[in-house]
Scaffold this motif. Structure first.
Motif, PDB file in Angstrom:
ATOM      1  N   GLY A  33       0.806  -1.223   0.000  1.00 33.46           N
ATOM      2  CA  GLY A  33       0.000   0.000   0.000  1.00 33.46           C
ATOM      3  C   GLY A  33       0.838   1.272   0.000  1.00 33.46           C
ATOM      4  N   LYS A  34       2.169   1.140  -0.072  1.00 32.71           N
ATOM      5  CA  LYS A  34       3.055   2.304   0.020  1.00 32.71           C
ATOM      6  C   LYS A  34       2.824   3.288  -1.130  1.00 32.71           C
ATOM      7  CE  LYS A  34       6.931  -0.009  -0.139  1.00 32.71           C
ATOM      8  NZ  LYS A  34       6.349  -1.322  -0.506  1.00 32.71           N
ATOM      9  N   THR A  35       2.821   2.769  -2.345  1.00 37.80           N
ATOM     10  CA  THR A  35       2.678   3.645  -3.508  1.00 37.80           C
ATOM     11  C   THR A  35       1.283   4.266  -3.553  1.00 37.80           C
ATOM     12  OG1 THR A  35       4.333   2.437  -4.789  1.00 37.80           O
ATOM     13  CG2 THR A  35       2.733   3.734  -6.028  1.00 37.80           C
ATOM     14  N   THR A  36       0.275   3.514  -3.168  1.00 35.25           N
ATOM     15  CA  THR A  36      -1.087   4.067  -3.125  1.00 35.25           C
ATOM     16  C   THR A  36      -1.153   5.252  -2.174  1.00 35.25           C
ATOM     17  OG1 THR A  36      -2.065   1.914  -3.633  1.00 35.25           O
ATOM     18  CG2 THR A  36      -3.494   3.549  -2.596  1.00 35.25           C
ATOM     19  N   LEU A  37      -0.514   5.132  -1.020  1.00 37.61           N
ATOM     20  CA  LEU A  37      -0.501   6.234  -0.060  1.00 37.61           C
ATOM     21  C   LEU A  37       0.207   7.452  -0.642  1.00 37.61           C
ATOM     22  CD1 LEU A  37      -1.000   7.418   2.727  1.00 37.61           C
ATOM     23  CD2 LEU A  37       1.070   6.257   3.526  1.00 37.61           C
ATOM     24  N   ILE A  38       1.353   7.227  -1.290  1.00 37.78           N
ATOM     25  CA  ILE A  38       2.086   8.327  -1.913  1.00 37.78           C
ATOM     26  C   ILE A  38       1.228   9.015  -2.976  1.00 37.78           C
ATOM     27  CG2 ILE A  38       4.017   8.854  -3.449  1.00 37.78           C
ATOM     28  CD1 ILE A  38       4.973   8.527  -0.667  1.00 37.78           C
ATOM     29  N   ARG A  39       0.564   8.237  -3.781  1.00 34.09           N
ATOM     30  CA  ARG A  39      -0.252   8.813  -4.865  1.00 34.09           C
ATOM     31  C   ARG A  39      -1.415   9.626  -4.323  1.00 34.09           C
ATOM     32  NH1 ARG A  39       0.436   6.958  -9.990  1.00 34.09           N
ATOM     33  NH2 ARG A  39      -1.783   7.073 -10.476  1.00 34.09           N
ATOM     34  N   ILE A  40      -1.969   9.230  -3.194  1.00 39.40           N
ATOM     35  CA  ILE A  40      -3.036  10.027  -2.580  1.00 39.40           C
ATOM     36  C   ILE A  40      -2.469  11.351  -2.053  1.00 39.40           C
ATOM     37  CG2 ILE A  40      -4.593  10.164  -0.588  1.00 39.40           C
ATOM     38  CD1 ILE A  40      -5.172   7.187  -0.976  1.00 39.40           C
ATOM     39  N   LEU A  41      -1.334  11.273  -1.365  1.00 41.51           N
ATOM     40  CA  LEU A  41      -0.732  12.488  -0.816  1.00 41.51           C
ATOM     41  C   LEU A  41      -0.264  13.435  -1.915  1.00 41.51           C
ATOM     42  CD1 LEU A  41       1.379  10.920   2.090  1.00 41.51           C
ATOM     43  CD2 LEU A  41      -0.800  12.145   2.265  1.00 41.51           C
ATOM     44  N   ALA A  42       0.059  12.891  -3.085  1.00 41.53           N
ATOM     45  CA  ALA A  42       0.507  13.709  -4.207  1.00 41.53           C
ATOM     46  C   ALA A  42      -0.654  14.163  -5.092  1.00 41.53           C
ATOM     47  CB  ALA A  42       1.524  12.930  -5.039  1.00 41.53           C
ATOM     48  N   THR A  43      -1.877  13.927  -4.658  1.00 44.71           N
ATOM     49  CA  THR A  43      -3.116  14.343  -5.335  1.00 44.71           C
ATOM     50  C   THR A  43      -3.375  13.582  -6.630  1.00 44.71           C
ATOM     51  OG1 THR A  43      -2.279  16.171  -6.722  1.00 44.71           O
ATOM     52  CG2 THR A  43      -2.752  16.673  -4.415  1.00 44.71           C
ATOM     53  N   LEU A  44      -2.742  12.447  -6.824  1.00 44.83           N
ATOM     54  CA  LEU A  44      -2.962  11.650  -8.026  1.00 44.83           C
ATOM     55  C   LEU A  44      -4.122  10.679  -7.862  1.00 44.83           C
ATOM     56  CD1 LEU A  44       0.766  10.854  -8.912  1.00 44.83           C
ATOM     57  CD2 LEU A  44      -0.693  12.659  -9.845  1.00 44.83           C
ATOM     58  N   LEU A  45      -4.493  10.388  -6.641  1.00 42.55           N
ATOM     59  CA  LEU A  45      -5.647   9.559  -6.317  1.00 42.55           C
ATOM     60  C   LEU A  45      -6.424  10.223  -5.192  1.00 42.55           C
ATOM     61  CD1 LEU A  45      -4.161   5.923  -6.119  1.00 42.55           C
ATOM     62  CD2 LEU A  45      -5.674   6.804  -7.913  1.00 42.55           C
ATOM     63  N   GLU A  46      -7.710   9.920  -5.108  1.00 45.96           N
ATOM     64  CA  GLU A  46      -8.515  10.391  -3.978  1.00 45.96           C
ATOM     65  C   GLU A  46      -8.839   9.213  -3.070  1.00 45.96           C
ATOM     66  OE1 GLU A  46     -11.977  12.609  -4.919  1.00 45.96           O
ATOM     67  OE2 GLU A  46     -10.911  14.108  -6.131  1.00 45.96           O
ATOM     68  N   PRO A  47      -8.769   9.404  -1.755  1.00 51.56           N
ATOM     69  CA  PRO A  47      -9.123   8.306  -0.832  1.00 51.56           C
ATOM     70  C   PRO A  47     -10.617   8.042  -0.861  1.00 51.56           C
ATOM     71  CG  PRO A  47      -8.766  10.339   0.384  1.00 51.56           C
ATOM     72  CD  PRO A  47      -8.395  10.637  -1.037  1.00 51.56           C
ATOM     73  N   ASP A  48     -10.979   6.812  -0.558  1.00 48.84           N
ATOM     74  CA  ASP A  48     -12.398   6.466  -0.452  1.00 48.84           C
ATOM     75  C   ASP A  48     -12.964   6.873   0.896  1.00 48.84           C
ATOM     76  OD1 ASP A  48     -12.493   5.292  -3.008  1.00 48.84           O
ATOM     77  OD2 ASP A  48     -11.641   3.433  -2.226  1.00 48.84           O
ATOM     78  N   ALA A  49     -12.107   6.985   1.888  1.00 53.81           N
ATOM     79  CA  ALA A  49     -12.533   7.421   3.220  1.00 53.81           C
ATOM     80  C   ALA A  49     -11.333   8.040   3.916  1.00 53.81           C
ATOM     81  CB  ALA A  49     -13.075   6.242   4.030  1.00 53.81           C
ATOM     82  N   GLY A  50     -11.614   8.939   4.863  1.00 54.00           N
ATOM     83  CA  GLY A  50     -10.546   9.608   5.578  1.00 54.00           C
ATOM     84  C   GLY A  50     -10.069  10.836   4.823  1.00 54.00           C
ATOM     85  N   ARG A  51      -9.098  11.522   5.387  1.00 51.29           N
ATOM     86  CA  ARG A  51      -8.574  12.731   4.760  1.00 51.29           C
ATOM     87  C   ARG A  51      -7.083  12.843   5.029  1.00 51.29           C
ATOM     88  NH1 ARG A  51      -8.302  17.380   7.989  1.00 51.29           N
ATOM     89  NH2 ARG A  51      -8.898  18.674   6.199  1.00 51.29           N
ATOM     90  N   ALA A  52      -6.420  13.657   4.231  1.00 52.05           N
ATOM     91  CA  ALA A  52      -4.990  13.871   4.391  1.00 52.05           C
ATOM     92  C   ALA A  52      -4.680  15.335   4.146  1.00 52.05           C
ATOM     93  CB  ALA A  52      -4.203  13.001   3.420  1.00 52.05           C
ATOM     94  N   GLU A  53      -3.704  15.837   4.898  1.00 50.93           N
ATOM     95  CA  GLU A  53      -3.246  17.211   4.734  1.00 50.93           C
ATOM     96  C   GLU A  53      -1.751  17.238   4.489  1.00 50.93           C
ATOM     97  OE1 GLU A  53      -4.221  19.685   8.012  1.00 50.93           O
ATOM     98  OE2 GLU A  53      -6.373  19.747   7.578  1.00 50.93           O
ATOM     99  N   LEU A  54      -1.307  18.178   3.680  1.00 52.66           N
ATOM    100  CA  LEU A  54       0.108  18.406   3.457  1.00 52.66           C
ATOM    101  C   LEU A  54       0.388  19.876   3.762  1.00 52.66           C
ATOM    102  CD1 LEU A  54       2.362  16.952   0.774  1.00 52.66           C
ATOM    103  CD2 LEU A  54       2.408  19.413   1.136  1.00 52.66           C
ATOM    104  N   LEU A  55       1.149  20.101   4.828  1.00 53.28           N
ATOM    105  CA  LEU A  55       1.471  21.457   5.292  1.00 53.28           C
ATOM    106  C   LEU A  55       0.221  22.306   5.453  1.00 53.28           C
ATOM    107  CD1 LEU A  55       4.682  22.152   3.169  1.00 53.28           C
ATOM    108  CD2 LEU A  55       4.535  21.367   5.531  1.00 53.28           C
ATOM    109  N   GLY A  56      -0.814  21.689   6.018  1.00 52.44           N
ATOM    110  CA  GLY A  56      -2.042  22.410   6.316  1.00 52.44           C
ATOM    111  C   GLY A  56      -3.047  22.478   5.191  1.00 52.44           C
TER     112      GLY A  56
END
Length: 256
Positions: A33-56
């Motif tokens: 799941g490492k690359t999937t997490l990176i792609r979500i944080l890099a705005t290339l994918l959207e999560p199905d649930a939950g949220r993520a922030e980068l520098l606010g």
């Protein structure tokens, strides 16, 4: 965060917080799941649930703001194979400049060994070694002077020399305050580079801590005893038991 692809759950509830200015390692096998997490944080994918922030900034609600702050070097070097390489660091160009809201800057660090590119400047990038392609890819990522850098398995398939060159670049960036999220399959790489490590498997974080903390948690302390005479084995085992080492100690004996 949760992310599914059909019946496959790539992320099953990952919860992480990475302080600014550190190298944070994501350690795990292929498919963890490492690359999937990176792609979500890099705005290339959207999560199905939950949220993520980068520098606010929310990665789903504010993707443009997030992209201005980060750079991503993926598992495979994104180098145009038909172009020739840079003769010196200032010749490096961003692969997709329109994606950046910032004026391109010189990526001196990744091409600090510019002579290696100068010697091959008349050759197309498809003829470059894996290490050279990786460094060129990383140089392109640094053109926008990102505050956050995602490195997705940056040394996979590289020889030891090329791997060490990438490691030195990561250490330089860390010293200058760049926040780095590094995914890797290699414990040694995470141990060498990361201030903190999260072990991820089947889409979940199963352990988190420094390299030493994780090694102590899994393996504990190891005491190796080498005997000068194999006839001392029973006496040595008894001595180890008295100091709390138990009978699981491994001893090697040699004569002479």
């Amino acid at each position: 965060m949760v992310k599914r692809f059909g019946s496959t759950t790539a992320l099953a509830g990952v919860d992480l917080e990475v302080p600014e200015g550190m190298v944070f390692g994501l350690l795990g096998p292929n498919g963890a799941g490492k690359t999937t997490l990176i792609r979500i944080l890099a705005t290339l994918l959207e999560p199905d649930a939950g949220r993520a922030e980068l520098l606010g900034h929310d990665v789903v609600a504010e993707p443009s703001s997030v992209r201005e702050l980060l750079a991503l070097t993926g598992q495979f070097a994104a180098v145009d194979e038909l172009l020739t390489g840079p003769r010196e660091p200032r010749d490096v160009r961003a692969p997709v400049p329109a994606l950046s809201a910032r004026r391109p800057a010189v990526a001196r660090r990744s091409c600090s060994s510019a002579s290696s590119f100068a010697d091959a400047a008349d050759r197309t990038a498809k003829t470059y070694s894996g290490g050279m392609r990786r460094r060129l890819d990383l140089a392109s990522s640094l053109l926008t002077q990102p505050r956050v850098l995602f490195l997705d398995e940056p040394t996979t398939g590289l020889d030891p020399r090329s791997r060490n060159e990438i490691w030195e670049i990561v250490r330089d960036l860390r010293r200058e305050g760049t926040t780095i999220l590094l995914t890797t399959q290699y414990l040694e790489e995470a141990d060498q580079l990361a201030d903190e490590i999260a072990v991820i498997d089947h889409g979940r974080v199963i352990a988190e801590g420094t390299g030493n903390e994780l090694k102590d948690r899994v393996g504990g302390q190891i005491l190796e005893v080498e005997l000068t005479d194999v006839r001392q084995r029973d006496e040595a085992e008894a001595a180890l038991v008295r100091v709390g080492c138990g009978l699981r100690s491994r001893m090697s004996g040699r004569t002479g």
